[in-house]
Design an enzyme around this catalytic site. Structure first.
Site, PDB file in Angstrom:
ATOM      1  N   ASP A  89       0.787  -1.299  -0.083  1.00  0.00           N
ATOM      2  CA  ASP A  89       0.045   0.165   0.110  1.00  0.00           C
ATOM      3  C   ASP A  89       0.622   1.176   0.029  1.00  0.00           C
ATOM      4  O   ASP A  89       0.493   2.164  -0.473  1.00  0.00           O
ATOM      5  CB  ASP A  89      -1.165   0.152   1.249  1.00  0.00           C
ATOM      6  CG  ASP A  89      -0.110  -0.135   2.512  1.00  0.00           C
ATOM      7  OD1 ASP A  89       0.916  -0.342   2.593  1.00  0.00           O
ATOM      8  OD2 ASP A  89      -0.825  -0.341   3.703  1.00  0.00           O
ATOM      9  N   HIS A  90       1.928   1.254   0.456  1.00  0.00           N
ATOM     10  CA  HIS A  90       2.928   2.595   0.675  1.00  0.00           C
ATOM     11  C   HIS A  90       3.415   2.828  -0.641  1.00  0.00           C
ATOM     12  O   HIS A  90       3.845   4.127  -0.560  1.00  0.00           O
ATOM     13  CB  HIS A  90       3.862   2.411   1.889  1.00  0.00           C
ATOM     14  CG  HIS A  90       3.165   2.612   3.272  1.00  0.00           C
ATOM     15  ND1 HIS A  90       2.298   1.765   3.569  1.00  0.00           N
ATOM     16  CD2 HIS A  90       3.428   3.296   4.002  1.00  0.00           C
ATOM     17  CE1 HIS A  90       2.056   1.947   4.924  1.00  0.00           C
ATOM     18  NE2 HIS A  90       2.508   3.066   5.249  1.00  0.00           N
ATOM     19  N   ASP A 154       3.726  -1.064  11.613  1.00  0.00           N
ATOM     20  CA  ASP A 154       3.100   0.335  10.976  1.00  0.00           C
ATOM     21  C   ASP A 154       2.460   0.781  12.437  1.00  0.00           C
ATOM     22  O   ASP A 154       1.750   0.223  13.170  1.00  0.00           O
ATOM     23  CB  ASP A 154       2.167   0.086  10.128  1.00  0.00           C
ATOM     24  CG  ASP A 154       1.835   1.328   9.392  1.00  0.00           C
ATOM     25  OD1 ASP A 154       2.348   1.716   8.415  1.00  0.00           O
ATOM     26  OD2 ASP A 154       1.152   2.154  10.143  1.00  0.00           O
ATOM     27  N   ARG A 442      -1.569  12.415  10.227  1.00  0.00           N
ATOM     28  CA  ARG A 442      -0.150  13.067  10.497  1.00  0.00           C
ATOM     29  C   ARG A 442      -0.002  14.201   9.599  1.00  0.00           C
ATOM     30  O   ARG A 442      -0.548  14.336   8.492  1.00  0.00           O
ATOM     31  CB  ARG A 442       0.838  12.393  10.105  1.00  0.00           C
ATOM     32  CG  ARG A 442       1.020  11.170  11.222  1.00  0.00           C
ATOM     33  CD  ARG A 442       2.229  10.369  11.351  1.00  0.00           C
ATOM     34  NE  ARG A 442       2.057   9.572  12.619  1.00  0.00           N
ATOM     35  CZ  ARG A 442       2.716   8.351  12.312  1.00  0.00           C
ATOM     36  NH1 ARG A 442       3.408   8.027  11.459  1.00  0.00           N
ATOM     37  NH2 ARG A 442       2.324   7.478  13.683  1.00  0.00           N
ATOM     38  N   SER A 637       6.199   7.306  13.198  1.00  0.00           N
ATOM     39  CA  SER A 637       6.374   5.994  12.402  1.00  0.00           C
ATOM     40  C   SER A 637       6.911   4.780  13.182  1.00  0.00           C
ATOM     41  O   SER A 637       7.856   5.010  14.166  1.00  0.00           O
ATOM     42  CB  SER A 637       6.858   6.057  10.978  1.00  0.00           C
ATOM     43  OG  SER A 637       7.388   4.870  10.707  1.00  0.00           O
ATOM     44  N   ARG A 639       8.884   2.902  11.742  1.00  0.00           N
ATOM     45  CA  ARG A 639       9.857   2.463  10.681  1.00  0.00           C
ATOM     46  C   ARG A 639      11.153   2.262  11.363  1.00  0.00           C
ATOM     47  O   ARG A 639      11.654   3.314  12.272  1.00  0.00           O
ATOM     48  CB  ARG A 639      10.152   3.510   9.490  1.00  0.00           C
ATOM     49  CG  ARG A 639      10.321   4.946   9.906  1.00  0.00           C
ATOM     50  CD  ARG A 639      10.253   5.992   8.777  1.00  0.00           C
ATOM     51  NE  ARG A 639       8.762   6.122   8.496  1.00  0.00           N
ATOM     52  CZ  ARG A 639       8.481   7.449   7.970  1.00  0.00           C
ATOM     53  NH1 ARG A 639       9.529   8.211   7.902  1.00  0.00           N
ATOM     54  NH2 ARG A 639       7.313   7.587   7.830  1.00  0.00           N
TER      55      ARG A 639
HETATM   56  C1  MIC Z   1       3.376   6.432   8.627  1.00  0.00           C
HETATM   57  O1  MIC Z   1       2.180   6.631   8.574  1.00  0.00           O
HETATM   58  O2  MIC Z   1       4.385   7.140   8.670  1.00  0.00           O
HETATM   59  C2  MIC Z   1       3.896   4.930   7.928  1.00  0.00           C
HETATM   60  C3  MIC Z   1       4.510   5.221   6.584  1.00  0.00           C
HETATM   61  O3  MIC Z   1       2.731   4.317   7.607  1.00  0.00           O
HETATM   62  C4  MIC Z   1       4.684   4.428   8.982  1.00  0.00           C
HETATM   63  C5  MIC Z   1       5.295   3.341   8.579  1.00  0.00           C
HETATM   64  C6  MIC Z   1       6.283   3.536   7.758  1.00  0.00           C
HETATM   65  O4  MIC Z   1       7.505   4.339   7.713  1.00  0.00           O
HETATM   66  O5  MIC Z   1       6.655   2.829   6.777  1.00  0.00           O
HETATM   67  C7  MIC Z   1       3.895   4.330  10.243  1.00  0.00           C
HETATM   68  O6  MIC Z   1       3.081   5.050  10.832  1.00  0.00           O
HETATM   69  O7  MIC Z   1       4.548   3.661  10.963  1.00  0.00           O
HETATM   70 FE1  SF4 Z   2      -0.699   4.560   5.168  1.00  0.00          FE
HETATM   71 FE2  SF4 Z   2       0.448   5.416   7.425  1.00  0.00          FE
HETATM   72 FE3  SF4 Z   2      -0.832   7.283   5.968  1.00  0.00          FE
HETATM   73 FE4  SF4 Z   2      -2.031   5.060   7.030  1.00  0.00          FE
HETATM   74  S1  SF4 Z   2      -0.960   6.769   8.033  1.00  0.00           S
HETATM   75  S2  SF4 Z   2      -2.359   5.710   4.995  1.00  0.00           S
HETATM   76  S3  SF4 Z   2      -0.578   3.516   7.151  1.00  0.00           S
HETATM   77  S4  SF4 Z   2       1.110   6.056   5.288  1.00  0.00           S
END
Ligand code: MIC
Ligand code: SF4
Length: 749
Positions: A89-90, A154, A442, A637, A639
């Site tokens: 999805d990312h 995630d 976010r 995140s 990550r």
């Molecule tokens: C996000 O919303 O920041 C992400 C991208 O979903 C991350 C995960 C990632 O960095 O791959 C998260 O929230 O953990």
């Molecule tokens: Fe994707 Fe993270 Fe955004 Fe949710 S918050 S849509 S998991 S990038």
């Protein structure tokens, strides 16, 4: 699996009740029902005891699954020990619209998708193909169940709390442990109770509950705690609305959030084809919610209690740059003027894992429909990212996509897209100051379109739609009017829409690929010259000496989220290649000493250069380094790249005022020193030209402070105390150079 979990519930909860000698919250019931050891043998201290758990499942998304599975490959197992899934999805960029964008993503990320598909096939992991949807929506629709416990790579894994789970975001190394059949360790959380009274009405939606909570608790108010919602207001919310609230619990740093099992969850389970789960849950209903005494006297059983009256709640807009800056819509005119925020809304975006339920889309579509019938042409651009193919297919069938299209909207692929900077926004490179509104979770600087001057405000999908129609951040749909194309004054009626599709959900191809029964013959390929994937080499273990002669790589000023430490967007490309992605390390952090980003002093030659370059020079010269940071360092995140990259580049320690939970664990797992100032004001003692020596690392032990000697350029010295939260096992990770090295050792026998 669910049957087995439920059959253990009564006995385990009884055991916990006896030991604790009190009525239990839902959170405690789920945690005690998932102890690694089986029945509880002691009552755990909230916020103090480290406890081993046995989660029921693991979920991973493409951008973090690569690193999680590269680590899992080294665990020497044939199959994953618990049901696990991967969701693509990312990596899908939003540019022109769903079909074209999806095809482009398939072309561009072919190597990574193939890797994830074959490694899933090999190890018995369910694989959700690109286009199937966003991990958290797909999990809610297919896997989440009341009373369950899961972890996911995630931070928004917490979304599944909407279906009464304890679902927690973790780094890939933690996921690997659970998939490898090991226990998962968590410090027993504190408990925050939020009592919801009244009922949502008019323009207010579930999103506003969490926007309000974020304002109350701030981005770190939930750290180390699980938030449990209860009360008549909680019961009145839809299941997906509960999901939205839990989802954004990540933004207050909460370990997770959850709700007791109720009829909204039963309706959702039945509507998504899981009547069997609903029936099973009904049989043990009392165990799937908090005890009556707890909800009657919450102050006695939670560490902190808040109360929100839904009937009086106002729609909120949170932002810019931080999700906890909460402004009720009626105060926006004042606030925007005071802060000089541009009030013209350029783009409204709805969707994401936070807000892409049938209900969200139906309610937003009701506004789009009004815009059409009342002769209002939206003043801002407008887009939708559906959360799953099932939702997309159903909303198309029910005519909502047509309604949005007639308003000139763009429907992007069922993926993260603009939420994580995978948005080819035209003109963003000009870096103009501008305002956007979205229903995501976010809004950190640069996150959506890479432009540091984009002010992003978070709102419900309904309010986002209204503000896109009005093109004005200060438009209050409760009181204000708009002028239509005939020059008439019109007012938008409050949104309306069904919680669940009356005709049921439908989908042609949900996008799921089941793993091979026997995957032993499946080959997982990683090309040696790949720029996207790289097998992991072990990190060096600790040499047993005090770290001395260390330099400050950067003293980060203010907010330093994982987006600042390891940016997403264009860099998502390198999530499977540690050395390549390390080139973005801390490029978004602001250097305290000059106020600039990605410009730090290289003490080897006295010149200023980019952070990753300077760090690579120190590594080559064998100079140890330390990163210094402010409050809630590593917020955002899950990550683990944000921990692995500095580790890979040779940084030895991260010393901050406070950490976000997942990031702190990720650092420990990767064999890094995660330290906090015993006295926060000591942050000010760190100077740019300091040389830093550890004085007692050789006696590193649980609950014992460490000390650093700061040798300043003028020859004076300061000795400061630093705290840490390492337990004995975590100190072993540090000594071994990372948790994975210990696993490698145990396989080697
Ligand atoms: C996000 O919303 O920041 C992400 C991208 O979903 C991350 C995960 C990632 O960095 O791959 C998260 O929230 O953990
Ligand atoms: Fe994707 Fe993270 Fe955004 Fe949710 S918050 S849509 S998991 S990038």
């Amino acid at each position: 699996m669910i049957k087995a979990v439920y059959s253990r519930f009564p006995e385990r909860i009884e055991a916990a009740r006896k030991l604790t000698g009190k009525p239990l919250t839902l959170t405690e019931k789920i945690l005690y029902a998932h102890l690694w050891q089986g029945n509880a043998s002691e009552a755990y201290g909230r916020g103090t005891s480290y406890v081993d758990f046995a989660p029921d499942r693991v979920a991973m998304q493409d951008a973090t699954a690569q690193m999680a599975l590269l680590q899992f490959m080294q665990a020497g197992r044939k199959k994953v020990a618990v049901p696990s899934t991967v969701h693509c999805d990312h990596l899908i960029q939003a540019r022109v619209g769903s079909n074209t964008d999806l095809q482009e993503a398939l072309n561009k990320n072919n190597e990574v998708f193939n890797f994830l598909s074959s490694i899933s096939d090999k190890y018995g992991i369910g694989f959700w193909k690109p286009g199937a949807g966003i991990i958290h929506q797909v999990v809610l629709e297919n896997y989440a169940f009341p009373g369950g416990m899961m972890i996911g790579t995630d931070s928004h894994t917490v979304n599944a709390g909407g279906l009464g789970m304890v679902a927690i975001g973790v780094g890939g190394a933690d996921a690997m442990d659970v998939m490898a059949g090991m226990a998962w360790e968590l410090k027993f959380p504190k408990l925050i109770g939020i009592k919801l009274t009244g009922k949502l009405n008019g323009w207010t939606s579930a999103k506003d509950v969490i926007l309000k909570v974020a304002g109350l608790l701030t981005v770190k108010g939930g750290t180390g705690a699980i938030v449990e919602y209860f009360g008549e207001g909680a019961i009145s919310l839809s299941c997906t609305g509960k999901g939205t609230i839990c989802n954004m619990g990540a933004e207050i740093g909460a370990t997770t959030s959850t709700f007791g099992y109720d009829e909204s969850m039963e309706r959702y389970l039945r509507s998504t084809g899981r009547s069997e789960v609903a029936d099973m849950a009904n049989n043990i209903k009392a165990h799937l919610t908090g005890d009556d005494e707890v909800y009657a006297n919450p102050e006695k059983y939670f560490d902190q209690v808040f109360e929100i009256n839904l009937s009086e709640l106002e729609p909120h807009l949170n932002g810019p740059f931080t999700p906890d800056l909460a402004t009720p819509i009626s105060k926006m005119k004042e606030e925007a003027a005071k802060n000089n925020w541009p009030t013209k809304v350029e783009v409204g975006l709805i969707g994401s894992c936070t807000n892409s339920s049938y209900e969200d889309i139906a309610r937003s579509a009701s506004l789009a429909k009004q815009a059409n019938s009342k002769g209002l042409k939206p003043k801002a651009e407008f887009s939708i990212t559906p959360g799953s193919e099932q939702v997309r297919f159903t909303i198309e069938r029910d005519g909502f996509i047509d309604i949005f299209n007639s308003m000139g909207a763009t429907v992007y692929a069922n993926a993260c897209g603009p939420c994580i900077g995978m948005w080819a926004r035209v003109g963003a490179e000009k870096k103009e100051k501008n305002t956007i509104v979205h229903s995501f979770n976010r809004n950190f600087q640069s996150r959506n379109d890479g432009n540091p001057n984009t002010l992003a405000f978070v709102a419900s999908p309904e309010l986002t739609t209204a503000l896109a129609i009005a093109g004005d951040l200060t438009f209050n749909p409760l009181t204000d009017t708009l002028v239509n194309d005939k020059g008439e004054t019109v007012k938008l009626d409050p949104p309306s829409g069904d919680e669940l599709p009356l005709k049921g959900f439908d989908v042609k191809d949900a996008g799921y690929q089941a793993p091979a029964e026997d995957g032993s013959g499946v080959e997982v390929k990683v090309a040696l010259d790949s720029e996207r994937l790289q097998l992991l080499a072990p990190f060096a273990d600790w040499d047993g000496n005090n770290i001395t002669g260390a330099r400050v790589l950067i003293k980060a000023k203010g907010k330093c989220t994982t987006d600042h430490i390891s940016m997403a967007g264009p860099w998502l490309r390198y999530r499977g290649h540690l050395d390549n992605i390390a080139n973005n390390t801390l490029i978004g952090a602001t250097n305290f000493f000059n106020g600039e980003q990605n410009k730090v002093k290289n003490h080897l030659n006295g010149e200023y250069d980019e952070v990753p370059k300077v760090q690579r020079a120190y590594k080559a010269a064998g100079v140890p380094t330390i990163v210094v940071g402010d409050q809630n360092y590593g917020e955002g995140s899950s990550r683990e790249h944000a921990a692995m990259q500095p580790r890979h580049l040779g940084v030895k320690a991260i010393l901050v005022k406070s950490f976000a939970r997942i990031h702190e664990t990720n650092l420990k797992k990767q064999g890094m020193l995660a330290l906090t100032f015993a006295n926060e004001a000591d942050y000010d003692k760190i100077e740019e030209n300091d040389v830093i020596n550890f004085t007692d690392l050789t006696s590193f032990a649980p609950e014992k402070q460490l000390h650093l000697e700061l040798v300043h350029a003028n020859g004076t010295k300061d000795v400061i105390a630093v705290n840490h939260t390492y337990n004995a096992q975590q100190i072993d990770w540090f000594k071994a150079g990372g948790a994975l090295n210990l696993i490698r050792k145990s396989i080697a026998g």
